[in-house]
Design an enzyme around this catalytic site. Structure first.
Site, short mmCIF file in Angstrom:
data_model
loop_
_atom_site.label_atom_id
_atom_site.label_comp_id
_atom_site.label_asym_id
_atom_site.label_seq_id
_atom_site.Cartn_x
_atom_site.Cartn_y
_atom_site.Cartn_z
N TYR B 67 0.82 -1.21 0.00
CA TYR B 67 0.00 0.00 0.00
C TYR B 67 0.86 1.27 0.00
CZ TYR B 67 -3.40 3.46 1.49
OH TYR B 67 -4.19 4.58 1.56
N GLN B 68 1.79 1.33 0.94
CA GLN B 68 2.58 2.57 1.10
C GLN B 68 3.42 2.85 -0.15
OE1 GLN B 68 1.66 3.57 4.11
NE2 GLN B 68 1.96 1.97 5.65
N ASP B 161 -4.42 9.31 1.81
CA ASP B 161 -4.28 8.01 2.46
C ASP B 161 -5.41 7.90 3.47
OD1 ASP B 161 -3.53 5.74 3.77
OD2 ASP B 161 -1.67 6.54 4.60
#
Lengths: 300, 300
Positions: B67-68, B161
Site C-alpha cells: 500500500y505505502q 491516504d
C-alpha cells in the site's frame, strides 16, 4: 476446531497460519465425507454457492471466473492450436467450461479422482459444471498420475486444477508429478498448475518453480486477484518443452469483440501479459538471477 | 457485535457484507476511542503489529509495503521532479517514509486529523513512523480540506491516504474533496487516492472515477495485491491537470540497482505499468468507451 461459527465459514489452515478468509453462510446445502475428502457446499450471503474441500474454499460463484479463466486461457492462448487438453482435478467443471471456448479444442478430458465432487457440483454449481455434458468433454473418474502414465505424448495442454498441498493433493506438488506431466505432453505442449499465493506460500512456489526449471526449458509464473482465496490472489505455474515459448506474450490474442463473444469475465490479452509482472519481493525470490525476471525466465 | 472472538480479529463491514478477513491475535497492544475514531493496535501471530481504525484494518507490518509504496511511487514516478508533497491522512507515517525516498522532494506535509493515531504509531509501528522526524517532514494535525484551502497552487503531488468511506473519512470520497485537491495542486500536479477494491466496491470506484473525469483531463486506475485488505487487493485513483500525462508510463523509471537502493519491497517500474491493466469485468464498468481503457483513458 469447527470452521463454522456464528453463521460464518472461517477458512483456517496451517499453510496460512494466523490468516483467515470468512464468508457468511446463508444455508448449508451439502456436507459429507467422500472416499477422499470432506465436501461442503453452502450458499453464502454475498458470494453465491461455495464449494469447500477438506476445509479449503475451492470456488464461489461470484469470483470463480478469475481462477477458471486464468488457469485455462493462460496456457491455451500460448498454444497455436490446442486440440487435446487434459484437466487433472477440477471436478467442478469450471476449467472445462473455459477450455471448450477455444474452437480448436477437439477433446478435453477431466480426470477427477472423486466422483462425489462431480456429482455435487452438477447439482449445486450448475454454471460451472454445465459443460461436463458437452460432447467434446470426457469425464474420467480416477487418479491423474495413473491416467497420464497410460497416455504419454498425448496432450497439447495439461491443466492441474488442484487443491492446496496439504491433503489428498499433496502429491500434485512434487517433482515426480511434474515428470509425469512432461511425459504426457505432446512436443511443444504446455502445462499450467495452480500456483498458490506469493505473500503466504512463497517457499512452496519457489520449490515448485525450481522443480519445473530442472525439467522444462521454459517456465513462467503469473497471478491474479481472487478475494476468496487465502492471501487475495492465486498464482499459476506454467512450463513447456518448447524452448522458444514466451508465456507473457500469447500467440493468440483477443479483441474486445472476441472477449465478449467468448464471455471472458476476467481474462483479456493485456491482463495475460500483465499477470506475469511480479512485486519486487517475489521477483527477488522466484527470479533471483534474471535481469527482467518478472517478465520471463528467458530474458537472462 | 464484537470483532474480536476466540482470539481472532474479524474485520466485518457493511461495505463488504458477508466477507471478512481475519487475523489471529497474539496480544492487544492498544485500544482507545480518540476524538475521531476507535483505535486498536494488536500484535498478530503472523502479520506483525496491526493498526485498526473504526473496525477497519489500516496496515500490518507484513504487507504494508504494498500500500505505502504503490500510493507513493505511482504518482511520484509520474512527476518529473516532485518537490512539495502533501499526504492527507496516513498518520502511521508509512507514506511519508516512501515519499522521502525521492531525492527531489524538498518538503512533505502530513496532514492528519487525529494526533492520537500519530502518537500510537510512533510507539507501535516504528518502521512506518520513523520518517516523521525527518527534517523535510512537517506534521500538521488538522483537517485536510481546511489545510488545502489555505494552501492553493502549492503541491506537486497530493496523496490521500484515507480509510474507507464509511466513517470519519466519508467526505474524502466526495466531489467537493476532489475540487479542493485540484485547487491545491500546482500546474501539472498529480493526485493519488486510496481507491477501494474492484470486486467489492466497483460502484464506489466508478463514482469516484467519474467525479475525477469531470474535473481533470487525465485520470487513471491501478491496483495491487494486498492480503489484509478486504477483497485481497487495493486500488488507486490518479488524476492530473496535465492533459499529456500517461499514468501507466512513468517518466521516472528504476533499474534493479535503484530498486534495491530505494528499498522497494513491492514497487518496481514493470509493476507500475502492469498495475493499470484491469480484469474484463472492471474494465467494462470503469472504462466502458475506451478501446484500450485498462491502460489509459486517453487511448480512446
Amino acid at each position: 476446531m469447527s470452521l463454522i461459527e456464528n453463521g460464518w465459514y472461517r477458512e483456517m489452515n496451517e499453510q496460512w497460519a494466523g490468516y483467515s478468509v470468512g464468508l457468511k453462510i446463508d444455508k448449508i446445502l451439502f456436507e459429507e465425507k467422500s472416499n477422499y475428502q470432506d465436501i461442503i457446499v453452502f450458499k453464502s450471503t454475498t458470494f453465491g454457492n461455495v464449494l469447500v474441500l477438506d476445509g479449503c474454499i475451492q470456488c464461489t460463484e461470484r469470483d470463480e471466473c478469475c481462477y477458471q479463466e486464468m488457469i485455462a486461457h493462460l496456457p491455451l492462448s500460448c498454444h497455436a492450436s490446442p486440440k487435446n487438453v487434459l484437466v487433472v482435478g477440477g471436478g467442478d467443471g469450471g476449467v472445462v467450461r473455459e477450455v471448450l471456448k477455444h474452437n480448436s479444442v477437439e477433446k478435453v478430458t477431466l480426470c477427477e479422482i472423486d466422483d462425489k465432487v462431480v456429482e455435487v457440483c452438477k447439482k449445486y454449481l450448475p454454471n460451472m459444471s454445465k459443460s461436463l455434458d458437452d460432447k467434446r468433454c470426457h469425464v474420467h473418474i480416477g487418479d491423474g498420475v495413473q491416467f497420464m502414465k497410460e497416455h504419454k505424448d498425448c496432450f497439447d495442454v495439461i491443466i492441474t486444477d488442484a487443491p492446496d498441498p496439504i491433503g489428498a493433493a499433496k502429491g500434485l506438488y512434487e517433482i515426480d508429478y511434474y515428470k509425469c506431466l512432461k511425459a504426457a505432453l505432446k512436443p511443444n505442449g504446455i502445462i499450467c498448475s495452480q500456483g498458490e499465493n506469493m505473500w503466504l506460500d512463497l517457499d512452496i512456489v519457489e520449490k515448485l518453480l525450481s522443480g519445473c526449471r530442472s525439467l522444462f526449458p521454459s517456465t513462467g509464473y503469473a497471478y491474479a486477484s481472487m478475494p476468496t482465496y487465502a492471501g487475495g490472489h492465486i498464482g499459476f505455474i506454467m512450463a513447456s518443452t518448447n524452448p522458444d515459448i514466451r508465456f507473457n506474450d500469447p500467440v493468440r490474442t483477443y479483441t474486445d469483440t472476441e472477449v465478449n463473444k467468448m464471455e471472458f469475465s476476467f481474462y483479456n490479452t493485456d491482463l495475460h501479459r500483465a499477470s506475469f509482472v511480479l512485486p519486487t519481493f517475489a521477483k527477488k525470490v522466484l527470479f533471483p538471477e534474471t535481469k527482467n525476471g518478472a517478465l520471463h525466465d528467458k530474458d537472462t
